[in-house]
Write an enzyme that holds these catalytic residues in place. Structure first.
Site, PDB file in Angstrom:
ATOM      1  N   HIS A  38      -5.935   4.552 -26.010  1.00 59.12           N
ATOM      2  CA  HIS A  38      -6.972   4.631 -26.722  1.00 59.12           C
ATOM      3  C   HIS A  38      -7.150   6.399 -27.070  1.00 59.12           C
ATOM      4  O   HIS A  38      -7.279   6.644 -28.294  1.00 59.12           O
ATOM      5  CB  HIS A  38      -8.199   4.487 -25.852  1.00 59.12           C
ATOM      6  CG  HIS A  38      -8.501   3.089 -25.450  1.00 59.12           C
ATOM      7  ND1 HIS A  38      -8.420   2.664 -24.358  1.00 59.12           N
ATOM      8  CD2 HIS A  38      -8.898   2.014 -26.131  1.00 59.12           C
ATOM      9  CE1 HIS A  38      -8.617   1.588 -24.244  1.00 59.12           C
ATOM     10  NE2 HIS A  38      -9.043   0.822 -25.558  1.00 59.12           N
ATOM     11  N   GLY A 148      -5.380   0.518 -32.971  1.00 61.07           N
ATOM     12  CA  GLY A 148      -3.977   0.278 -32.474  1.00 61.07           C
ATOM     13  C   GLY A 148      -3.261  -0.819 -33.303  1.00 61.07           C
ATOM     14  O   GLY A 148      -3.742  -1.821 -33.284  1.00 61.07           O
TER      15      GLY A 148
END
Ligand code: PAF
Length: 282
Positions: A38, A148
């Site tokens: 993250h 992502g």
């Protein structure tokens, strides 16, 4: 200091103030339990825009009844500390009622890219993701939003929704962070025993070998079969999919040679009780 806001009104007020000062804003949606993966999304956003907003919301709409929404890890204090270490400007942490007020009745459902692979295994999942991400994009009005590539199908679903609904935001895909041996970083890796962790490297290795062989002209079907066999030999007990797919809409490619198609290899496989997913560009 990472400021925490809990309402859409506070979020918008801050974002609009930044924009009025000609500062572009990036949103990084998360469900918390933050890790290095993250933080790398936030760092990527910081190379593109002046201000970053991370959202932390464990979205009930993307959990099926048998999936344990209540047991999903939550730890706002630690998440806020981690955001602080990378200089994230704002944490948007709404509660359930702020996101889905009494009487909430709207959902975003899409066909096509959401249907195969993870969508086949978890039919409610991408509708729940699409609904919450659409809300977050409308709430935060960011210039960019970063997701992502590790969750490649999710990224493609979000790109589709954003295009279909003309949402004025650039969706940025961030490359998958990997361990030194090539295994994609994931919070699920923590469930692997030391032996399983050692065996897990077979996953990226089998993928690289399959990509090299289709690039050398091997038939897609044969490369997929060889990849599955390599995973079984390494101790994976089940391969849910080992598929070359169209890189944009994730439709099936094969059985023949790629012939220049823009492809992505996507894999989900079980090592003991842990389901690992990965994908690579071709
Ligand atoms: O990838 C996630 O963490 C979630 O699916 C997302 C995009 C934050 C939506 O809840």
């Amino acid at each position: 200091m990472t400021r925490i806001v809990r309402t859409v009104a506070e979020l918008r007020q801050q974002v609009r103030a930044w924009k009025a000062a000609s500062e572009q804003v990036g949103l990084i949606p998360t469900m918390g339990a933050l890790h290095d993966g993250h933080l790398s999304l936030i760092r990527l956003a910081q190379t593109k825009v002046a201000r970053t907003v991370a959202s932390v919301f464990v979205n009930p709409k993307q959990f099926a009844p048998h999936e344990d929404f209540d047991a999903y890890p939550r730890g706002e204090a630690r998440d806020a500390e981690l955001l602080e270490t990378v200089g994230c400007d704002l944490l948007f942490a709404p509660n359930g009622a702020e996101m889905y007020p009494e009487g909430f009745a709207t959902s975003i459902n899409l066909t096509g890219v959401s249907e195969p692979l993870e969508g086949a295994a978890r039919p409610q999942f991408f509708g729940g993701v699409a609904t919450v991400v659409t809300k977050l994009l409308i709430q935060a009005e960011p210039d960019i939003a970063v997701f992502g590539e590790k969750d490649y199908q999710q990224l493609q679903v979000i790109r589709r929704v954003t295009r279909d609904l003309d949402l004025p935001v650039e969706i940025v895909g961030a490359p998958t962070a990997r361990a030194e041996d090539g295994l994609a970083l994931s919070s699920r890796n923590a469930y692997l025993s030391p032996e399983e962790r050692a065996a897990a490297v077979a996953l990226p290795n089998a993928m690289k070998a399959a990509i090299a062989s289709v690039q050398a002209g091997e038939r897609v079907e044969a490369a997929e079969a060889a990849g599955k066999a390599a995973l079984a030999a390494a101790g994976f007990r089940q391969v849910d999919y080992f598929d070359f797919r169209d890189a944009d809409d994730l439709s099936r490619l094969g059985p023949d040679a790629l012939n220049g198609a823009k492809a992505r290899l996507l894999v989900a496989a079980w090592l003991g009780k842990t389901r690992l997913i990965d994908n690579m560009g071709v």
